[in-house]
Write a protein that holds these residues in place. Sequence first.
Motif, mmCIF file in Angstrom:
data_model
loop_
_atom_site.group_PDB
_atom_site.id
_atom_site.type_symbol
_atom_site.label_atom_id
_atom_site.label_comp_id
_atom_site.label_asym_id
_atom_site.label_seq_id
_atom_site.Cartn_x
_atom_site.Cartn_y
_atom_site.Cartn_z
ATOM 1 N N ILE A 39 0.836 -1.205 0.000
ATOM 2 C CA ILE A 39 0.000 0.000 0.000
ATOM 3 C C ILE A 39 0.868 1.252 0.000
ATOM 4 C CG2 ILE A 39 -1.634 1.341 1.391
ATOM 5 C CD1 ILE A 39 -2.890 -1.383 2.180
ATOM 6 N N ALA A 40 1.942 1.247 0.788
ATOM 7 C CA ALA A 40 2.843 2.404 0.838
ATOM 8 C C ALA A 40 3.499 2.644 -0.514
ATOM 9 C CB ALA A 40 3.895 2.199 1.921
ATOM 10 N N ILE A 41 3.893 1.581 -1.193
ATOM 11 C CA ILE A 41 4.488 1.725 -2.528
ATOM 12 C C ILE A 41 3.464 2.307 -3.492
ATOM 13 C CG2 ILE A 41 5.371 0.448 -4.527
ATOM 14 C CD1 ILE A 41 6.729 -1.445 -2.526
ATOM 15 N N ALA A 42 2.223 1.832 -3.418
ATOM 16 C CA ALA A 42 1.176 2.341 -4.304
ATOM 17 C C ALA A 42 0.933 3.830 -4.054
ATOM 18 C CB ALA A 42 -0.113 1.550 -4.106
ATOM 19 N N ILE A 43 0.921 4.244 -2.800
ATOM 20 C CA ILE A 43 0.724 5.656 -2.469
ATOM 21 C C ILE A 43 1.880 6.492 -2.996
ATOM 22 C CG2 ILE A 43 0.649 7.297 -0.539
ATOM 23 C CD1 ILE A 43 -0.987 5.160 0.977
ATOM 24 N N ALA A 44 3.101 5.980 -2.856
ATOM 25 C CA ALA A 44 4.277 6.709 -3.353
ATOM 26 C C ALA A 44 4.229 6.870 -4.866
ATOM 27 C CB ALA A 44 5.549 5.997 -2.925
ATOM 28 N N VAL A 45 3.802 5.831 -5.563
ATOM 29 C CA VAL A 45 3.705 5.907 -7.024
ATOM 30 C C VAL A 45 2.648 6.922 -7.430
ATOM 31 C CG1 VAL A 45 3.018 4.607 -9.086
ATOM 32 C CG2 VAL A 45 4.616 3.604 -7.453
ATOM 33 N N VAL A 46 1.502 6.902 -6.772
ATOM 34 C CA VAL A 46 0.437 7.859 -7.088
ATOM 35 C C VAL A 46 0.900 9.284 -6.813
ATOM 36 C CG1 VAL A 46 -1.855 8.656 -6.377
ATOM 37 C CG2 VAL A 46 -1.462 6.234 -6.806
ATOM 38 N N ALA A 47 1.593 9.494 -5.689
ATOM 39 C CA ALA A 47 2.100 10.831 -5.368
ATOM 40 C C ALA A 47 3.120 11.297 -6.403
ATOM 41 C CB ALA A 47 2.712 10.834 -3.973
ATOM 42 N N ALA A 48 3.981 10.391 -6.854
ATOM 43 C CA ALA A 48 4.975 10.759 -7.869
ATOM 44 C C ALA A 48 4.305 11.125 -9.190
ATOM 45 C CB ALA A 48 5.955 9.614 -8.073
ATOM 46 N N ILE A 49 3.299 10.369 -9.579
ATOM 47 C CA ILE A 49 2.574 10.664 -10.822
ATOM 48 C C ILE A 49 1.855 12.004 -10.711
ATOM 49 C CG2 ILE A 49 0.646 9.943 -12.291
ATOM 50 C CD1 ILE A 49 1.534 7.039 -11.732
ATOM 51 N N LYS A 50 1.226 12.248 -9.552
ATOM 52 C CA LYS A 50 0.512 13.512 -9.348
ATOM 53 C C LYS A 50 1.479 14.688 -9.394
ATOM 54 C CE LYS A 50 -2.666 15.923 -6.270
ATOM 55 N NZ LYS A 50 -2.295 17.167 -6.851
ATOM 56 N N THR A 51 2.625 14.552 -8.753
ATOM 57 C CA THR A 51 3.622 15.625 -8.771
ATOM 58 C C THR A 51 4.111 15.884 -10.190
ATOM 59 O OG1 THR A 51 4.324 15.027 -6.540
ATOM 60 C CG2 THR A 51 5.860 16.345 -7.832
ATOM 61 N N PHE A 52 4.359 14.817 -10.931
ATOM 62 C CA PHE A 52 4.826 14.954 -12.311
ATOM 63 C C PHE A 52 3.781 15.650 -13.177
ATOM 64 C CE2 PHE A 52 5.157 13.309 -16.650
ATOM 65 C CZ PHE A 52 6.453 13.709 -16.964
ATOM 66 N N THR A 53 2.523 15.202 -13.076
ATOM 67 C CA THR A 53 1.486 15.806 -13.917
ATOM 68 C C THR A 53 1.198 17.242 -13.501
ATOM 69 O OG1 THR A 53 -0.259 14.841 -12.558
ATOM 70 C CG2 THR A 53 0.391 13.635 -14.531
ATOM 71 N N ASP A 54 1.278 17.551 -12.195
ATOM 72 C CA ASP A 54 1.058 18.930 -11.761
ATOM 73 C C ASP A 54 2.151 19.852 -12.298
ATOM 74 O OD1 ASP A 54 -1.231 18.237 -10.438
ATOM 75 O OD2 ASP A 54 -0.344 18.288 -8.427
ATOM 76 N N ALA A 55 3.363 19.331 -12.405
ATOM 77 C CA ALA A 55 4.461 20.151 -12.922
ATOM 78 C C ALA A 55 4.335 20.344 -14.442
ATOM 79 C CB ALA A 55 5.795 19.496 -12.601
ATOM 80 N N LYS A 56 3.860 19.325 -15.132
ATOM 81 C CA LYS A 56 3.767 19.396 -16.597
ATOM 82 C C LYS A 56 2.481 20.083 -17.078
ATOM 83 C CE LYS A 56 7.542 17.301 -17.641
ATOM 84 N NZ LYS A 56 8.606 17.965 -18.348
ATOM 85 N N ILE A 57 1.402 19.937 -16.312
ATOM 86 C CA ILE A 57 0.119 20.487 -16.723
ATOM 87 C C ILE A 57 -0.398 21.386 -15.599
ATOM 88 C CG2 ILE A 57 -2.216 19.951 -17.519
ATOM 89 C CD1 ILE A 57 -1.186 17.110 -18.127
ATOM 90 N N PRO A 58 0.056 22.615 -15.547
ATOM 91 C CA PRO A 58 -0.400 23.490 -14.469
ATOM 92 C C PRO A 58 -1.887 23.838 -14.645
ATOM 93 C CG PRO A 58 0.995 24.692 -15.997
ATOM 94 C CD PRO A 58 0.999 23.262 -16.425
ATOM 95 N N LEU A 59 -2.562 23.884 -13.538
ATOM 96 C CA LEU A 59 -3.989 24.226 -13.579
ATOM 97 C C LEU A 59 -4.165 25.723 -13.839
ATOM 98 C CD1 LEU A 59 -5.269 22.158 -10.555
ATOM 99 C CD2 LEU A 59 -5.519 21.627 -12.962
ATOM 100 N N ILE A 60 -5.167 26.060 -14.610
ATOM 101 C CA ILE A 60 -5.442 27.465 -14.892
ATOM 102 C C ILE A 60 -6.397 27.962 -13.803
ATOM 103 C CG2 ILE A 60 -6.489 29.064 -16.520
ATOM 104 C CD1 ILE A 60 -5.790 27.034 -18.731
ATOM 105 N N SER A 61 -5.937 28.894 -13.028
ATOM 106 C CA SER A 61 -6.791 29.413 -11.961
ATOM 107 C C SER A 61 -7.521 30.655 -12.484
ATOM 108 C CB SER A 61 -5.961 29.769 -10.735
ATOM 109 O OG SER A 61 -4.947 30.671 -11.077
ATOM 110 N N GLY A 62 -8.722 30.796 -12.015
ATOM 111 C CA GLY A 62 -9.451 31.981 -12.441
ATOM 112 C C GLY A 62 -10.828 31.659 -12.657
#
Length: 62
Positions: A39-62
């Motif tokens: 479970i810890a490995i799965a959480i780490a993988v999900v967090a890494a993917i989320k961090t990567f996608t947040d860096a590559k695809i920034p959300l447009i605020s507004g």
Amino acid sequence: MHIRALTTVLAARWERLKNAKGDAGQTSAELAVIAGVVIAIAIAVVAAIKTFTDAKIPLISG
């Protein structure tokens, strides 16, 4: 973190637990630890993917 090495160790231990005859010292606590690590490995993988996608695809605020 060496995920490949950790998963190899977990897979080997899981096979020994699965193929054991009777009670060879394995406990439910050991199975709980294996489940917790998976479970810890799965959480780490999900967090890494989320961090990567947040860096590559920034959300447009507004």
